[in-house]
Structure formats: C-alpha cells, structure tokens
Design a protein around this motif. Structure first.
Motif, PDB file in Angstrom:
ATOM      1  N   PHE A  19       1.125   6.728   2.689  1.00  0.00           N
ATOM      2  CA  PHE A  19       1.553   8.133   2.657  1.00  0.00           C
ATOM      3  C   PHE A  19       3.069   8.248   2.737  1.00  0.00           C
ATOM      4  CE2 PHE A  19       2.814  11.902   5.109  1.00  0.00           C
ATOM      5  CZ  PHE A  19       2.367  12.902   4.265  1.00  0.00           C
ATOM      6  N   VAL A  20       3.682   7.505   3.652  1.00  0.00           N
ATOM      7  CA  VAL A  20       5.139   7.563   3.837  1.00  0.00           C
ATOM      8  C   VAL A  20       5.856   7.093   2.576  1.00  0.00           C
ATOM      9  CG1 VAL A  20       7.083   6.597   5.111  1.00  0.00           C
ATOM     10  CG2 VAL A  20       5.026   7.331   6.341  1.00  0.00           C
ATOM     11  N   ILE A  21       5.385   5.967   2.002  1.00  0.00           N
ATOM     12  CA  ILE A  21       6.033   5.428   0.802  1.00  0.00           C
ATOM     13  C   ILE A  21       5.880   6.403  -0.364  1.00  0.00           C
ATOM     14  CG2 ILE A  21       5.935   3.584  -0.920  1.00  0.00           C
ATOM     15  CD1 ILE A  21       5.053   1.715   1.395  1.00  0.00           C
ATOM     16  N   TYR A  22       4.681   6.963  -0.511  1.00  0.00           N
ATOM     17  CA  TYR A  22       4.477   7.917  -1.606  1.00  0.00           C
ATOM     18  C   TYR A  22       5.392   9.129  -1.473  1.00  0.00           C
ATOM     19  CZ  TYR A  22       2.591  11.803  -4.224  1.00  0.00           C
ATOM     20  OH  TYR A  22       2.496  12.894  -5.044  1.00  0.00           O
ATOM     21  N   MET A  23       5.467   9.712  -0.272  1.00  0.00           N
ATOM     22  CA  MET A  23       6.312  10.890  -0.081  1.00  0.00           C
ATOM     23  C   MET A  23       7.785  10.562  -0.338  1.00  0.00           C
ATOM     24  SD  MET A  23       4.220  13.309   0.500  1.00  0.00           S
ATOM     25  CE  MET A  23       5.357  14.613   0.995  1.00  0.00           C
ATOM     26  N   TRP A  24       8.166   9.312  -0.120  1.00  0.00           N
ATOM     27  CA  TRP A  24       9.556   8.884  -0.309  1.00  0.00           C
ATOM     28  C   TRP A  24       9.888   8.733  -1.794  1.00  0.00           C
ATOM     29  CZ3 TRP A  24      11.468   3.261   0.743  1.00  0.00           C
ATOM     30  CH2 TRP A  24      12.868   3.216   0.620  1.00  0.00           C
ATOM     31  N   ILE A  25       8.948   8.218  -2.592  1.00  0.00           N
ATOM     32  CA  ILE A  25       9.268   7.897  -3.993  1.00  0.00           C
ATOM     33  C   ILE A  25       8.432   8.707  -4.987  1.00  0.00           C
ATOM     34  CG2 ILE A  25       9.976   5.563  -3.348  1.00  0.00           C
ATOM     35  CD1 ILE A  25       7.309   4.551  -4.454  1.00  0.00           C
ATOM     36  N   LYS A  26       7.766   9.765  -4.528  1.00  0.00           N
ATOM     37  CA  LYS A  26       6.816  10.480  -5.390  1.00  0.00           C
ATOM     38  C   LYS A  26       7.447  11.039  -6.662  1.00  0.00           C
ATOM     39  CE  LYS A  26       7.433  14.869  -2.939  1.00  0.00           C
ATOM     40  NZ  LYS A  26       6.775  15.994  -2.255  1.00  0.00           N
ATOM     41  N   ASP A  27       8.734  11.385  -6.607  1.00  0.00           N
ATOM     42  CA  ASP A  27       9.376  11.988  -7.778  1.00  0.00           C
ATOM     43  C   ASP A  27      10.123  10.970  -8.636  1.00  0.00           C
ATOM     44  OD1 ASP A  27       8.527  14.565  -7.033  1.00  0.00           O
ATOM     45  OD2 ASP A  27      10.201  14.765  -5.636  1.00  0.00           O
ATOM     46  N   ASP A  28      10.046   9.694  -8.265  1.00  0.00           N
ATOM     47  CA  ASP A  28      10.779   8.650  -8.979  1.00  0.00           C
ATOM     48  C   ASP A  28       9.891   7.958 -10.009  1.00  0.00           C
ATOM     49  OD1 ASP A  28      12.965   9.216  -7.377  1.00  0.00           O
ATOM     50  OD2 ASP A  28      12.389   7.727  -5.868  1.00  0.00           O
ATOM     51  N   SER A  29      10.549   7.325 -10.960  1.00  0.00           N
ATOM     52  CA  SER A  29       9.863   6.525 -11.962  1.00  0.00           C
ATOM     53  C   SER A  29      10.484   5.136 -11.967  1.00  0.00           C
ATOM     54  CB  SER A  29       9.995   7.165 -13.347  1.00  0.00           C
ATOM     55  OG  SER A  29       9.347   6.376 -14.329  1.00  0.00           O
ATOM     56  N   PHE A  30       9.649   4.117 -12.117  1.00  0.00           N
ATOM     57  CA  PHE A  30      10.128   2.741 -12.022  1.00  0.00           C
ATOM     58  C   PHE A  30       9.733   1.985 -13.290  1.00  0.00           C
ATOM     59  CE2 PHE A  30       9.410   4.448  -7.851  1.00  0.00           C
ATOM     60  CZ  PHE A  30      10.479   4.003  -7.096  1.00  0.00           C
ATOM     61  N   ARG A  31      10.731   1.339 -13.910  1.00  0.00           N
ATOM     62  CA  ARG A  31      10.466   0.552 -15.121  1.00  0.00           C
ATOM     63  C   ARG A  31      10.313  -0.914 -14.724  1.00  0.00           C
ATOM     64  NH1 ARG A  31      10.796   0.536 -20.684  1.00  0.00           N
ATOM     65  NH2 ARG A  31      11.038   2.797 -20.641  1.00  0.00           N
ATOM     66  N   ILE A  32       9.143  -1.463 -15.011  1.00  0.00           N
ATOM     67  CA  ILE A  32       8.845  -2.854 -14.693  1.00  0.00           C
ATOM     68  C   ILE A  32       8.290  -3.513 -15.952  1.00  0.00           C
ATOM     69  CG2 ILE A  32       7.497  -4.422 -13.251  1.00  0.00           C
ATOM     70  CD1 ILE A  32       7.359  -2.233 -11.145  1.00  0.00           C
ATOM     71  N   ALA A  33       8.961  -4.566 -16.394  1.00  0.00           N
ATOM     72  CA  ALA A  33       8.548  -5.304 -17.597  1.00  0.00           C
ATOM     73  C   ALA A  33       8.347  -4.373 -18.787  1.00  0.00           C
ATOM     74  CB  ALA A  33       7.274  -6.101 -17.317  1.00  0.00           C
ATOM     75  N   GLY A  34       9.247  -3.408 -18.915  1.00  0.00           N
ATOM     76  CA  GLY A  34       9.220  -2.516 -20.062  1.00  0.00           C
ATOM     77  C   GLY A  34       8.252  -1.356 -19.960  1.00  0.00           C
ATOM     78  N   THR A  35       7.567  -1.219 -18.807  1.00  0.00           N
ATOM     79  CA  THR A  35       6.603  -0.138 -18.618  1.00  0.00           C
ATOM     80  C   THR A  35       7.062   0.763 -17.474  1.00  0.00           C
ATOM     81  OG1 THR A  35       4.781  -1.541 -19.374  1.00  0.00           O
ATOM     82  CG2 THR A  35       4.201   0.438 -18.125  1.00  0.00           C
ATOM     83  N   ASP A  36       6.963   2.063 -17.677  1.00  0.00           N
ATOM     84  CA  ASP A  36       7.336   3.020 -16.633  1.00  0.00           C
ATOM     85  C   ASP A  36       6.130   3.322 -15.747  1.00  0.00           C
ATOM     86  OD1 ASP A  36      10.006   3.358 -17.451  1.00  0.00           O
ATOM     87  OD2 ASP A  36       9.400   4.792 -19.002  1.00  0.00           O
ATOM     88  N   TYR A  37       6.343   3.205 -14.424  1.00  0.00           N
ATOM     89  CA  TYR A  37       5.299   3.500 -13.449  1.00  0.00           C
ATOM     90  C   TYR A  37       5.759   4.629 -12.536  1.00  0.00           C
ATOM     91  CZ  TYR A  37       3.319  -1.018 -14.817  1.00  0.00           C
ATOM     92  OH  TYR A  37       2.796  -2.063 -15.533  1.00  0.00           O
ATOM     93  N   SER A  38       4.827   5.524 -12.215  1.00  0.00           N
ATOM     94  CA  SER A  38       5.146   6.631 -11.324  1.00  0.00           C
ATOM     95  C   SER A  38       5.273   6.149  -9.886  1.00  0.00           C
ATOM     96  CB  SER A  38       4.059   7.704 -11.403  1.00  0.00           C
ATOM     97  OG  SER A  38       2.839   7.209 -10.856  1.00  0.00           O
ATOM     98  N   GLY A  39       5.867   6.988  -9.048  1.00  0.00           N
ATOM     99  CA  GLY A  39       5.979   6.655  -7.632  1.00  0.00           C
ATOM    100  C   GLY A  39       4.616   6.464  -6.989  1.00  0.00           C
ATOM    101  N   PHE A  40       3.630   7.247  -7.419  1.00  0.00           N
ATOM    102  CA  PHE A  40       2.280   7.111  -6.861  1.00  0.00           C
ATOM    103  C   PHE A  40       1.716   5.719  -7.125  1.00  0.00           C
ATOM    104  CE2 PHE A  40      -2.302   7.112  -7.385  1.00  0.00           C
ATOM    105  CZ  PHE A  40      -2.741   7.712  -6.221  1.00  0.00           C
ATOM    106  N   ILE A  41       1.847   5.242  -8.347  1.00  0.00           N
ATOM    107  CA  ILE A  41       1.282   3.935  -8.690  1.00  0.00           C
ATOM    108  C   ILE A  41       1.999   2.823  -7.930  1.00  0.00           C
ATOM    109  CG2 ILE A  41       1.056   2.255 -10.566  1.00  0.00           C
ATOM    110  CD1 ILE A  41       0.329   4.538 -12.410  1.00  0.00           C
ATOM    111  N   ILE A  42       3.317   2.936  -7.797  1.00  0.00           N
ATOM    112  CA  ILE A  42       4.046   1.922  -7.024  1.00  0.00           C
ATOM    113  C   ILE A  42       3.593   1.937  -5.580  1.00  0.00           C
ATOM    114  CG2 ILE A  42       6.312   1.232  -6.180  1.00  0.00           C
ATOM    115  CD1 ILE A  42       5.788   0.610  -9.145  1.00  0.00           C
TER     116      ILE A  42
END
Length: 208
Positions: free
Chosen positions: A23-46
C-alpha cells in the motif's frame, strides 16, 4: 514438527507487513510510469512486483522462526507469485486484482466442499487454537463460507467498477478488517459451543 512460539508483535509484522508495504509503495509511485526493457509499467504493477519478494521473505522468516506455515499462508504466497507473474508478463494489472477473488473464492469453495461431505475443514485447521464442539464448528464454517463468497463477489465488483486506488485501499484495509470483525462476532455469538480448558485445581481431590 511442533510450532515454536515467537513474539506476537513480530508475528503480526511478518504477516501484515507485506500488504502494508504494498500500500505504501503504491501510494508513493501510483502516478509514475517506469520503462523496463523497452516496456512501460504503471506504478501499480511495479508495486505488485515489489510485493512478491517481500511476501516470500516474510513467509520464509515465519517458517524459520516458527518451524511451521499454515496452508493459508502457503496458498496466498503461491497466488501472489502466480498472478504477479501474469501481471508482469501481460503488463495488465487486472490479473493481480483477480488474485483476491481467487483466494477468497477458493476458501469458500474448499469449506463448501467440506460442508457437502458433512465435515468442517475449518475445525481441522483451527481446532487446536479454538476448542469448540462439532456443532459450533459446522455453524461457523457455514457462515464463514458465505463470508468468503461475499468477499470474492465484492472484490469482483470493486475492481471492475472502481478506480485502482480505491481497490488498493479496500484490499489493504477494508476486506481484512471486515473478515476479522466477522470472525470476532461469529466466535462471540457461538461462545456457548466453545470448550473451556479443564481447571486442574477443580480436578484435584480435596486434602484429608
């Protein structure tokens, strides 16, 4: 192997900590997007992927400290691992949200199968912690089967109709609290079926 006792606070931290951290991690990064190996992942998935090693470490620590794991802990860990892998592979947060439906639904199904066979699988799991007459176990099992089924349906309704943030809040706090309060109320209502431990002083013959 007999279960070793550990500090109850530490046990609660290990059991509830991973969910709170998610819960804490999600609330911290919920609005961010992360590119890993050419794929964009939402904060929820991370956040969901970070939960997997945290939960596995927690389960391993509980096993190391107590020498025992419940079937519920093992099943929950496997469900998180499986649906977390599907979430990452397909880059689709819906798989992780389905996990809660599977967990609650499976518990309802297993308890229901036991009831159809005239048995309480709940008694098999919890009888040592809560000695109770067979009739009480059957009543509690029927009610808890219904409770798990309702939680599974509620999860399906929430994740399909509400925002991800609301689902995370309900998954982290509302569902577990509702289940805990339901259990407390049911055990209190069935108190007449609880078997009180024998008092050695009463069984001791009077001194002549």
């Amino acid at each position: 192997m007999a279960e070793r006792r550990i500090n109850p606070i530490l046990k609660q931290v290990l059991e509830l900590g991973p969910t709170i951290l998610f819960f804490v991690i999600y609330m911290w990064i919920k609005d961010d997007s992360f590119r890993i190996a050419g794929t964009d992942y939402s904060g929820f998935i991370i956040a969901a992927l970070v939960l997997i090693p945290i939960l596995l470490i927690s389960i391993a620590a509980l096993w190391a400290l107590t020498g025992k794991l419940s079937r519920m802990q093992i099943f929950t860990g496997l469900a998180v691992l499986f649906f977390g892998a599907l979430t990452a592979w397909f880059n689709d947060e819906r798989f992780f949200k389905m996990k809660t439906t599977l967990v609650y639904g499976s518990f309802a199904l297993l308890l229901g199968i036991g009831l159809l066979r005239g048995r309480s699988y709940l008694q098999f799991v919890l009888s040592e912690a809560l000695p109770m007459q067979p009739e009480g176990w059957m009543i509690l099992t029927r009610r808890l089967t219904l409770g798990f089924a309702l939680l599974a349906v509620a999860n399906e309704v929430v994740w399909r109709t509400q925002s991800t943030e609301l689902w995370v809040k309900l998954e982290t706090f509302a569902f577990p609290i509702a289940l805990f309060l339901f259990l407390v109320l049911q055990i209190s209502a069935l108190s007449r079926y609880v078997i009180e431990p024998a008092d050695p002083a009463k069984d001791k013959p009077p001194q002549g």
